[in-house]
Design an enzyme around this catalytic site. Structure first.
Site, PDB file in Angstrom:
ATOM      1  N   TYR A  35      -2.837   2.000  -5.400  1.00  0.00           N
ATOM      2  CA  TYR A  35      -1.900   2.342  -4.364  1.00  0.00           C
ATOM      3  C   TYR A  35      -0.217   2.913  -5.319  1.00  0.00           C
ATOM      4  O   TYR A  35      -0.083   1.985  -6.019  1.00  0.00           O
ATOM      5  CB  TYR A  35      -1.387   0.925  -4.131  1.00  0.00           C
ATOM      6  CG  TYR A  35      -1.963   0.035  -2.779  1.00  0.00           C
ATOM      7  CD1 TYR A  35      -3.261   0.996  -2.313  1.00  0.00           C
ATOM      8  CD2 TYR A  35      -2.188  -1.094  -2.727  1.00  0.00           C
ATOM      9  CE1 TYR A  35      -4.161   0.558  -1.618  1.00  0.00           C
ATOM     10  CE2 TYR A  35      -3.246  -1.467  -1.719  1.00  0.00           C
ATOM     11  CZ  TYR A  35      -3.874  -1.092  -1.382  1.00  0.00           C
ATOM     12  OH  TYR A  35      -4.924  -1.622  -0.216  1.00  0.00           O
ATOM     13  N   PRO A  65      -3.003  -5.258  10.070  1.00  0.00           N
ATOM     14  CA  PRO A  65      -2.223  -6.968  11.248  1.00  0.00           C
ATOM     15  C   PRO A  65      -1.458  -5.991  12.656  1.00  0.00           C
ATOM     16  O   PRO A  65      -1.630  -5.643  13.443  1.00  0.00           O
ATOM     17  CB  PRO A  65      -1.828  -7.866  11.280  1.00  0.00           C
ATOM     18  CG  PRO A  65      -1.475  -7.408  10.182  1.00  0.00           C
ATOM     19  CD  PRO A  65      -1.698  -6.544   8.725  1.00  0.00           C
ATOM     20  N   SER A 111     -13.134  -6.556  -0.211  1.00  0.00           N
ATOM     21  CA  SER A 111     -12.616  -6.220   1.031  1.00  0.00           C
ATOM     22  C   SER A 111     -13.226  -5.216   1.370  1.00  0.00           C
ATOM     23  O   SER A 111     -14.363  -4.474   1.051  1.00  0.00           O
ATOM     24  CB  SER A 111     -10.975  -5.520   0.471  1.00  0.00           C
ATOM     25  OG  SER A 111     -11.110  -4.582   1.650  1.00  0.00           O
ATOM     26  N   ARG A 129       5.940   5.583  10.184  1.00  0.00           N
ATOM     27  CA  ARG A 129       5.088   6.467   9.497  1.00  0.00           C
ATOM     28  C   ARG A 129       4.078   7.301   9.699  1.00  0.00           C
ATOM     29  O   ARG A 129       3.827   8.289   9.745  1.00  0.00           O
ATOM     30  CB  ARG A 129       3.633   5.015   8.706  1.00  0.00           C
ATOM     31  CG  ARG A 129       2.331   5.327   7.968  1.00  0.00           C
ATOM     32  CD  ARG A 129       1.688   3.781   7.924  1.00  0.00           C
ATOM     33  NE  ARG A 129       2.501   3.440   6.888  1.00  0.00           N
ATOM     34  CZ  ARG A 129       1.734   1.904   6.662  1.00  0.00           C
ATOM     35  NH1 ARG A 129       0.562   2.036   7.024  1.00  0.00           N
ATOM     36  NH2 ARG A 129       2.108   1.273   5.620  1.00  0.00           N
ATOM     37  N   TRP A 164       0.736  -1.158  -0.026  1.00  0.00           N
ATOM     38  CA  TRP A 164       0.249   0.008   0.338  1.00  0.00           C
ATOM     39  C   TRP A 164       0.906   1.197  -0.211  1.00  0.00           C
ATOM     40  O   TRP A 164       0.690   2.066  -0.719  1.00  0.00           O
ATOM     41  CB  TRP A 164      -1.026  -0.097   1.378  1.00  0.00           C
ATOM     42  CG  TRP A 164      -2.126   1.159   1.193  1.00  0.00           C
ATOM     43  CD1 TRP A 164      -2.296   2.105   0.483  1.00  0.00           C
ATOM     44  CD2 TRP A 164      -2.476   1.704   2.415  1.00  0.00           C
ATOM     45  NE1 TRP A 164      -3.119   2.988   1.224  1.00  0.00           N
ATOM     46  CE2 TRP A 164      -3.011   2.644   2.541  1.00  0.00           C
ATOM     47  CE3 TRP A 164      -1.898   1.506   4.240  1.00  0.00           C
ATOM     48  CZ2 TRP A 164      -3.515   3.838   3.169  1.00  0.00           C
ATOM     49  CZ3 TRP A 164      -2.483   2.213   5.393  1.00  0.00           C
ATOM     50  CH2 TRP A 164      -3.381   3.053   4.601  1.00  0.00           C
ATOM     51  N   GLU A 168      11.051 -10.205   9.624  1.00  0.00           N
ATOM     52  CA  GLU A 168      11.067 -10.055  11.014  1.00  0.00           C
ATOM     53  C   GLU A 168       9.493 -10.238  10.917  1.00  0.00           C
ATOM     54  O   GLU A 168       8.811 -11.351  11.505  1.00  0.00           O
ATOM     55  CB  GLU A 168      11.033  -8.912  12.234  1.00  0.00           C
ATOM     56  CG  GLU A 168      10.294  -8.755  13.482  1.00  0.00           C
ATOM     57  CD  GLU A 168      10.073  -7.605  14.446  1.00  0.00           C
ATOM     58  OE1 GLU A 168      10.838  -6.074  13.491  1.00  0.00           O
ATOM     59  OE2 GLU A 168       9.579  -7.211  14.874  1.00  0.00           O
ATOM     60  N   ASN A 169       8.820  -9.384  10.052  1.00  0.00           N
ATOM     61  CA  ASN A 169       6.931 -10.114   9.958  1.00  0.00           C
ATOM     62  C   ASN A 169       7.338 -11.486   9.746  1.00  0.00           C
ATOM     63  O   ASN A 169       6.449 -12.512   9.253  1.00  0.00           O
ATOM     64  CB  ASN A 169       6.796  -9.052   9.409  1.00  0.00           C
ATOM     65  CG  ASN A 169       6.952  -7.971   9.650  1.00  0.00           C
ATOM     66  OD1 ASN A 169       7.470  -7.922  10.838  1.00  0.00           O
ATOM     67  ND2 ASN A 169       6.417  -6.580   9.151  1.00  0.00           N
ATOM     68  N   ASP A 208       0.171  -8.270  -1.911  1.00  0.00           N
ATOM     69  CA  ASP A 208      -1.532  -7.800  -2.232  1.00  0.00           C
ATOM     70  C   ASP A 208      -1.323  -6.688  -2.498  1.00  0.00           C
ATOM     71  O   ASP A 208      -0.115  -5.664  -2.264  1.00  0.00           O
ATOM     72  CB  ASP A 208      -2.229  -7.735  -0.863  1.00  0.00           C
ATOM     73  CG  ASP A 208      -3.217  -7.054  -0.431  1.00  0.00           C
ATOM     74  OD1 ASP A 208      -4.163  -7.591  -1.437  1.00  0.00           O
ATOM     75  OD2 ASP A 208      -3.263  -5.863  -0.446  1.00  0.00           O
ATOM     76  N   GLY A 258       2.942  -4.621   6.248  1.00  0.00           N
ATOM     77  CA  GLY A 258       3.221  -3.793   5.134  1.00  0.00           C
ATOM     78  C   GLY A 258       4.994  -4.270   5.777  1.00  0.00           C
ATOM     79  O   GLY A 258       4.829  -3.996   7.226  1.00  0.00           O
TER      80      GLY A 258
HETATM   81  N1  LIG Z   1      -8.350  -3.470   1.504  1.00  0.00           N
HETATM   82  C1  LIG Z   1      -7.825  -2.431   1.949  1.00  0.00           C
HETATM   83  O1  LIG Z   1      -8.450  -1.698   2.281  1.00  0.00           O
HETATM   84  C2  LIG Z   1      -7.034  -2.456   2.941  1.00  0.00           C
HETATM   85  C3  LIG Z   1      -6.483  -0.933   3.294  1.00  0.00           C
HETATM   86  C4  LIG Z   1      -4.793  -0.953   4.058  1.00  0.00           C
HETATM   87  C5  LIG Z   1      -4.419  -2.071   4.038  1.00  0.00           C
HETATM   88  N2  LIG Z   1      -4.397  -3.164   2.989  1.00  0.00           N
HETATM   89  C6  LIG Z   1      -3.354  -3.779   2.837  1.00  0.00           C
HETATM   90  O2  LIG Z   1      -2.402  -4.324   3.578  1.00  0.00           O
HETATM   91  C7  LIG Z   1      -1.293  -3.869   3.667  1.00  0.00           C
HETATM   92  C8  LIG Z   1      -0.469  -3.602   5.141  1.00  0.00           C
HETATM   93  O3  LIG Z   1      -1.362  -2.336   6.016  1.00  0.00           O
HETATM   94  P1  LIG Z   1      -0.260  -1.852   6.300  1.00  0.00           P
HETATM   95  O4  LIG Z   1       0.831  -0.981   5.287  1.00  0.00           O
HETATM   96  O5  LIG Z   1      -1.572  -0.591   7.382  1.00  0.00           O
HETATM   97  O6  LIG Z   1      -0.476  -2.582   7.533  1.00  0.00           O
HETATM   98  P2  LIG Z   1       0.470  -2.983   8.618  1.00  0.00           P
HETATM   99  O7  LIG Z   1       1.424  -3.757   8.347  1.00  0.00           O
HETATM  100  O8  LIG Z   1       0.059  -2.940  10.073  1.00  0.00           O
HETATM  101  O9  LIG Z   1       1.742  -1.343   9.069  1.00  0.00           O
HETATM  102  C9  LIG Z   1       2.600  -1.542   7.916  1.00  0.00           C
HETATM  103  C10 LIG Z   1       3.627  -0.678   8.498  1.00  0.00           C
HETATM  104  O10 LIG Z   1       3.847  -0.759   9.969  1.00  0.00           O
HETATM  105  C11 LIG Z   1       5.341  -0.920   9.746  1.00  0.00           C
HETATM  106  N3  LIG Z   1       5.778  -1.686  10.670  1.00  0.00           N
HETATM  107  C12 LIG Z   1       6.141  -3.341   9.730  1.00  0.00           C
HETATM  108  N4  LIG Z   1       6.558  -3.516  10.259  1.00  0.00           N
HETATM  109  C13 LIG Z   1       7.426  -3.456  10.761  1.00  0.00           C
HETATM  110  C14 LIG Z   1       8.331  -4.141  12.172  1.00  0.00           C
HETATM  111  N5  LIG Z   1       8.674  -5.323  12.366  1.00  0.00           N
HETATM  112  N6  LIG Z   1       9.170  -2.640  12.692  1.00  0.00           N
HETATM  113  C15 LIG Z   1       8.875  -1.596  13.010  1.00  0.00           C
HETATM  114  N7  LIG Z   1       7.932  -1.354  11.695  1.00  0.00           N
HETATM  115  C16 LIG Z   1       7.034  -1.964  11.454  1.00  0.00           C
HETATM  116  C17 LIG Z   1       6.158   0.100   8.703  1.00  0.00           C
HETATM  117  O11 LIG Z   1       5.913   1.283   8.459  1.00  0.00           O
HETATM  118  P3  LIG Z   1       7.148   2.721   8.968  1.00  0.00           P
HETATM  119  O12 LIG Z   1       8.631   1.774   8.647  1.00  0.00           O
HETATM  120  O13 LIG Z   1       7.183   3.234   8.034  1.00  0.00           O
HETATM  121  O14 LIG Z   1       6.772   3.264  10.233  1.00  0.00           O
HETATM  122  C18 LIG Z   1       5.273  -0.605   7.148  1.00  0.00           C
HETATM  123  O15 LIG Z   1       5.083  -0.140   6.290  1.00  0.00           O
HETATM  124  C19 LIG Z   1      -1.187  -2.425   2.254  1.00  0.00           C
HETATM  125  O16 LIG Z   1       0.083  -3.059   2.219  1.00  0.00           O
HETATM  126  C20 LIG Z   1      -2.001  -3.668   1.817  1.00  0.00           C
HETATM  127  O17 LIG Z   1      -1.624  -4.802   0.744  1.00  0.00           O
HETATM  128  C21 LIG Z   1      -5.446  -3.284   2.351  1.00  0.00           C
END
Ligand SMILES: NC(=O)c1ccc[n+]([C@@H]2O[C@H](COP(=O)([O-])OP(=O)(O)OC[C@H]3O[C@@H](n4cnc5c(N)ncnc54)[C@H](OP(=O)(O)O)[C@@H]3O)[C@@H](O)[C@H]2O)c1
Length: 323
Positions: free
Chosen positions: A54, A210, A154, A231, A21, A296-297, A49, A287
């Site tokens: 995006y 998540p 979704s 972020r 995203w 890590e993830n 995904d 993400g």
């Molecule tokens: N269907 C929908 O409407 C919808 C909406 C939103 C998202 N999505 C999908 O879900 C995916 C994930 O969403 P998201 O990016 O919002 O959620 P997320 O996985 O909750 O957050 C990802 C962000 O958290 C930080 N992060 C991730 N792992 C980390 C770690 N191990 N240690 C420290 N920081 C970490 C990074 O940001 P920083 O490093 O920049 O801080 C990363 O970009 C998207 O890419 C997209 O494919 C779908």
């Protein structure tokens, strides 16, 4: 990496899906996004995904970066999900789930991805201005044409999911196979009704955000400003954190992080394991803006986190959850 069936369907997806995203074509530079994508694949991630929208402001770039990164691997060994619905222009035809818009957008997505089919084509939201049978029939036609293999949705409600599956069954059309709700230990809105509906209907669940944009990694401390480069420190994304930047919530996340670390995990890994405790969840869509985050993830898909630890995490986070 462990794999789960997408609901009742034969498609087996990795417990960890890499999302694109705000990273691909956005916060992560091209090399980082490509490296993360390829490393994810090497670690066994087979589900990726994205969406036509995006990242907003640079629409389509995520599909381009993802498709190029995956082009070095055999096409039959990974699953790409993209999405349609969000506005791609100002005109009335450039949004939603009409046949006209879907048929135009699938070709744009395929061209940007550099692929001849999309594995999972998802309706990004429900479109109240388009009859469901128009959308469902169009998706079926794309399946028949071979441009998509499966379709999903979704953030649809349980009524919308039920109607879509019933309509497809009545007409002999390919039904939606998955729903992608927002789901985390702090965002449990889908638990009472949507998750049971998915289970009843045999639909897979792809749990997005998540980590709540990184909040559940514990990197945001109560009383401190967001770490540089995160972020939350990015002005255009700061509003995503409005509901999370509360001292009680961030304090509870610190206790959650300590709990995880005492058991030998990171907070991110425990947060992903928390979602995966639900057998209905097929995969967590997470993400990563750097290689260490990705590694890590992805490890959450191999760790065996004890159910007692997941229960202890729930006790800490439940009182401060947002939904
Ligand atoms: N269907 C929908 O409407 C919808 C909406 C939103 C998202 N999505 C999908 O879900 C995916 C994930 O969403 P998201 O990016 O919002 O959620 P997320 O996985 O909750 O957050 C990802 C962000 O958290 C930080 N992060 C991730 N792992 C980390 C770690 N191990 N240690 C420290 N920081 C970490 C990074 O940001 P920083 O490093 O920049 O801080 C990363 O970009 C998207 O890419 C997209 O494919 C779908």
């Amino acid at each position: 990496m462990r794999y789960r069936r997408l609901g009742r369907w034969g498609l087996k997806v990795s417990e960890v899906t890499l999302g694109t995203w705000l990273t691909h074509g956005g916060a992560a530079d091209g090399d980082t996004a490509t490296t993360c994508t390829r490393r994810a694949y090497e670690l066994g991630v087979n589900m990726f995904d994205t969406a036509n929208i995006y990242p907003r402001g640079n629409e389509g770039a995520a599909e381009r970066v993802l498709g190029a990164a995956l082009s070095v691997f055999r096409r039959e060994t990974y699953v790409v999900g993209t999405k349609v619905y969000a506005f791609m222009g100002d005109g009335p035809l450039e949004r939603g789930l009409s046949r006209k818009h879907i048929m135009a957008q699938i070709d744009h997505s395929l061209r940007r991805l550099g692929m001849d089919h999309v594995d999972l084509y998802q309706c990004h939201r429900y479109d109240v201005e388009t009859p469901l049978d128009e959308t469902a029939r169009t998706m079926n036609d794309l399946v028949v044409q071979g441009k998509i293999l499966y379709w999903g949705v979704s953030q649809w409600s349980e009524e919308q999911l039920e109607q879509a599956v019933a309509l497809c069954q009545a007409n002999g059309w390919a039904p939606p196979v998955s729903n992608q709700p927002r789901y985390s230990a702090l965002w449990r809105e889908c638990e009472p009704r949507v998750l049971p509906a998915c289970e009843r209907l045999g639909m897979g669940v792809l749990a997005y955000s998540p980590l709540d944009h990184g909040v559940l990694t514990g990197k945001y401390q109560p009383g401190s400003s967001a770490p540089a480069g995160s972020r939350a420190a990015t002005a255009s994304h700061a509003r995503l954190f409005d509901q999370f930047f509360d001292d009680d919530l961030l304090g509870a996340v610190q206790r959650f992080r300590e709990l995880a670390e005492q058991a030998g995990y990171t907070a991110a890994q425990l947060a992903l394991a928390w979602c995966l405790r639900q057998p209905t969840v097929s995969s967590v869509v997470v993400g990563a803006s750097s290689l260490p985050q990705l590694e890590e993830n992805a490890a959450a898909g191999v760790l065996d986190v004890e159910p007692e630890l997941v229960d202890a995490a729930t006790k800490i986070l439940d009182p401060v959850r947002v939904t």
